[in-house]
Design an enzyme around this catalytic site. Structure first.
Site, PDB file in Angstrom:
ATOM      1  N   GLY A 193     133.403  23.639   3.822  1.00 40.42           N
ATOM      2  CA  GLY A 193     133.755  24.949   3.271  1.00 40.42           C
ATOM      3  C   GLY A 193     132.517  25.815   3.179  1.00 40.42           C
ATOM      4  N   CYS A 237     130.710  17.358   4.709  1.00 42.54           N
ATOM      5  CA  CYS A 237     129.873  18.504   4.345  1.00 42.54           C
ATOM      6  C   CYS A 237     130.172  18.980   2.910  1.00 42.54           C
ATOM      7  CB  CYS A 237     130.095  19.597   5.372  1.00 42.54           C
ATOM      8  SG  CYS A 237     128.693  20.664   5.493  1.00 42.54           S
ATOM      9  N   TYR A 238     130.799  20.120   2.736  1.00 45.66           N
ATOM     10  CA  TYR A 238     131.152  20.565   1.379  1.00 45.66           C
ATOM     11  C   TYR A 238     131.971  19.482   0.669  1.00 45.66           C
ATOM     12  CZ  TYR A 238     133.295  23.468  -2.294  1.00 45.66           C
ATOM     13  OH  TYR A 238     133.725  23.981  -3.490  1.00 45.66           O
ATOM     14  N   HIS A 275     129.135  17.247  10.748  1.00 49.88           N
ATOM     15  CA  HIS A 275     130.536  17.472  11.140  1.00 49.88           C
ATOM     16  C   HIS A 275     130.956  16.533  12.282  1.00 49.88           C
ATOM     17  CE1 HIS A 275     131.421  21.018   8.716  1.00 49.88           C
ATOM     18  NE2 HIS A 275     130.141  21.305   8.860  1.00 49.88           N
ATOM     19  N   GLU A 279     133.886  16.257  13.447  1.00 45.62           N
ATOM     20  CA  GLU A 279     135.053  16.795  14.164  1.00 45.62           C
ATOM     21  C   GLU A 279     134.706  17.707  15.338  1.00 45.62           C
ATOM     22  OE1 GLU A 279     133.937  17.585  11.228  1.00 45.62           O
ATOM     23  OE2 GLU A 279     134.332  19.648  10.640  1.00 45.62           O
ATOM     24  N   ASP A 305     156.385  27.851  24.011  1.00 42.36           N
ATOM     25  CA  ASP A 305     156.958  27.403  22.738  1.00 42.36           C
ATOM     26  C   ASP A 305     158.490  27.469  22.724  1.00 42.36           C
ATOM     27  OD1 ASP A 305     154.298  27.349  22.261  1.00 42.36           O
ATOM     28  OD2 ASP A 305     154.270  29.108  20.955  1.00 42.36           O
ATOM     29  N   LYS A 352     149.491  23.258  19.687  1.00 40.78           N
ATOM     30  CA  LYS A 352     149.888  23.710  21.031  1.00 40.78           C
ATOM     31  C   LYS A 352     149.829  22.598  22.088  1.00 40.78           C
ATOM     32  CE  LYS A 352     150.810  27.527  23.417  1.00 40.78           C
ATOM     33  NZ  LYS A 352     151.638  28.627  22.896  1.00 40.78           N
TER      34      LYS A 352
END
Ligand code: XMP
Length: 519
Positions: free
Chosen positions: A56, A83-84, A170, A172, A228, A375
């Protein structure tokens, strides 16, 4: 889907929160993002195998710092703070976080110093991506350091008893190349989550759930031909067959062969009940003389609602077609309750366009079978349901169609010109294998005429621009450096083959400051 494994991600406003959710799903475990202040009771009721606290933009000590319900630390559920997130753990569990004079940002080298299940099989050193100002200076009781960087002695920490883990970097993002394996270790080994989230199982379970929800009722779906709504149609058709009726509106602003291909794929191949409405005359009449982009959009949006309503009324007169449900291809990024923290716009940006806006005054119950999916998961579902690549990997196409690619007045003749130019772009991009590598590639017809020469004759004709961009989500974009010979081929074919165009230019503007579409 009661017995399914699930990881909960508490969102503290990081620009990477959705990325964490994606990574978890790549490990075949269902992930769900919830706002940071979701109560511990609510989280426990979801029966997660593990909880991830996102990063964050704030400092844990800031006046408006987002804090979780402190009872989450007593749930006995494995937890990973990123992190945060790890700073919050320290803050709540008796450690210390300090404002660092040295902001750690960018690549770093992590050295693993203590055995830790997160790093199992990953070696002693790894490249990581940092982005933090504050850092841990004292560990809470029960924690110990397991890895460090040059700047942080507590780059990774663990409390094996409570199964609490924390990372200052991070895992990710792609700049932490082995971050995905690290997350996999947390999800599978620490949390014991089962890899039961696959698109095959999603399809089976969603079909059963649709059947249960809908019973013998009839469902209506506005089919645009985009990814979609197409996947939603195929999925609903698998679930309820003829209880589904799709409405496809030709607004006269479609690309070449689009109406035909939708009818061929859905009507003939899938044998879906498809009502094709050719409303092009109606739309073009309303657009006559309109040049302002926003007015064009408004007119098209409104007209769509009227046409859709008319079509529905007509259908409802038929036997067995009282529609109780309206299905939509809403995706997960549209339904995540976004949190806006510290003015971080990433968490507030919402898709500003919704294809085929739904008539608000129509009394339907909403059916959104894709609302749990990202997606690329939707694409996989589409492929598994047998939709062709031309649909599943189709480039985005704006709801107002070619209207926002014809600058100035929209006439049948200008539509013909743009359609021909556009299909040359598409066919050359496909032939050179570039079509599926870029976000969008299309032609724009400009309200500009210029002088040219063809044979011995002077020409005075229209100009078209080529817009070819790469992007992750349409929010930012850059122009693609296509090979010159491909650009040359496209340009020369357009100028030679399309009557009405004698000049072709290339748009080399990024977004921002430009937009992808010209209107
Ligand atoms: P811009 O032009 O805003 O486009 O950079 C970002 C992405 O959104 C698409 N787009 C639209 N989609 N209705 C839509 O359904 C619209 O009015 C619309 N305008 C832009 C655009 O094609 C790009 O992918």
């Amino acid at each position: 889907m009661s017995a399914q494994s699930r990881i909960i991600i508490l969102d503290f406003g990081s620009q990477y929160t959705q990325l964490i959710a994606r990574r978890v799903r790549e490990c075949q475990v269902y992930s769900q993002i919830v706002p940071y202040n979701t109560s511990a009771k609510k989280i426990a009721a979801l029966k997660p195998s593990g909880i991830i606290l996102s990063g964050g933009p704030m400092s844990v000590y800031s006046k408006h710092a987002p804090h979780p319900d402190r009872a989450i630390f007593k749930l006995g559920i494995p937890m990973l703070g990123i992190c945060y997130g790890v700073q919050l753990m320290a803050h709540f569990l008796g450690g210390k976080v300090e404002h660092s004079t040295h902001r750690e940002y960018g690549h770093g080298q992590l050295r693993v110093t203590t055995k830790c299940p997160l790093f199992a099989g990953l070696g002693d050193t790894m490249d990581v991506w940092n982005s933090h100002g504050d850092k841990l200076t004292k560990l809470p009781k029960g924690f110990r350091a397991v890895a460090k960087t040059d700047n942080a002695s507590y780059a990774a920490v663990q409390d094996t008893k409570r199964k609490f883990y924390g990372l200052q970097f991070h895992p990710e993002v792609v700049h932490t190349p082995r971050g995905r394996e690290l997350l996999e270790n947390f999800i599978h080994d620490v949390c014991g989550a089962q890899p039961d989230w696959t698109m095959g199982s999603f399809i089976e379970e969603m079909c059963a759930s649709i059947r249960k929800q809908v019973g013998n009722d009839h469902v209506l779906l506005g089919l645009s031909g985009g990814v979609d709504s197409s996947v939603a149609a195929a999925l609903l058709h698998k679930a309820i067959g003829d209880q589904l009726t799709c409405v496809f509106v030709n607004n006269g602003l479609l690309r070449a062969n689009e109406a035909e291909s939708v009818q061929r794929i859905f009507g003939e191949h899938f044998k879906i009940k498809l009502k094709y409405v050719d409303a092009s005359t109606r739309f073009l009449k309303k657009l006559k003389g309109i040049t302002d982009p926003e007015r064009k959009r408004k007119i098209i949006g409104n007209e769509f609602v009227y046409v859709f309503q008319d079509a529905t009324k007509q259908l409802a007169r038929g036997k067995n077609s009282k529609f109780k449900w309206l299905a939509q291809g809403t995706l997960y990024p549209d339904v995540i309750e976004s949190v806006a923290i510290g003015g971080n716009p990433a968490s507030m940006i919402k898709s500003h366009h919704n294809v085929g806006g739904l008539p608000k005054n129509m009394k339907f119950q909403l059916l959104e079978p894709l609302r749990e999916l990202f997606k690329d998961e939707v694409r996989e579902v589409g492929a598994q349901l047998g939709l062709p690549k031309e649909i599943v990997h189709r480039q985005p196409f704006p709801g107002p169609g070619l209207a926002v690619r014809i600058l100035g007045d929209i006439t049948r003749e200008r539509l013909r010109i743009l359609r021909e130019a556009d299909s040359i772009v598409v066919s050359e991009m496909k032939a050179s294998d570039w079509y599926y590598k870029v976000w969008q590639s299309f032609a724009v017809l400009l309200p500009v005429k210029s002088v040219g020469v063809m044979g011995d004759e002077r020409t005075y004709d229209n100009c078209c621009a080529l817009r070819i961009v790469e992007s992750q989500d349409g929010m930012t974009a850059d122009w693609v450096r296509l090979p010159y010979d491909l650009l040359a081929r496209i340009s020369s074919r357009i100028v030679n083959e399309v009557k009405g165009i004698n000049r072709c230019v290339l748009d080399i503007t990024s977004k921002p400051p430009g937009t992808i579409e010209w209107e």
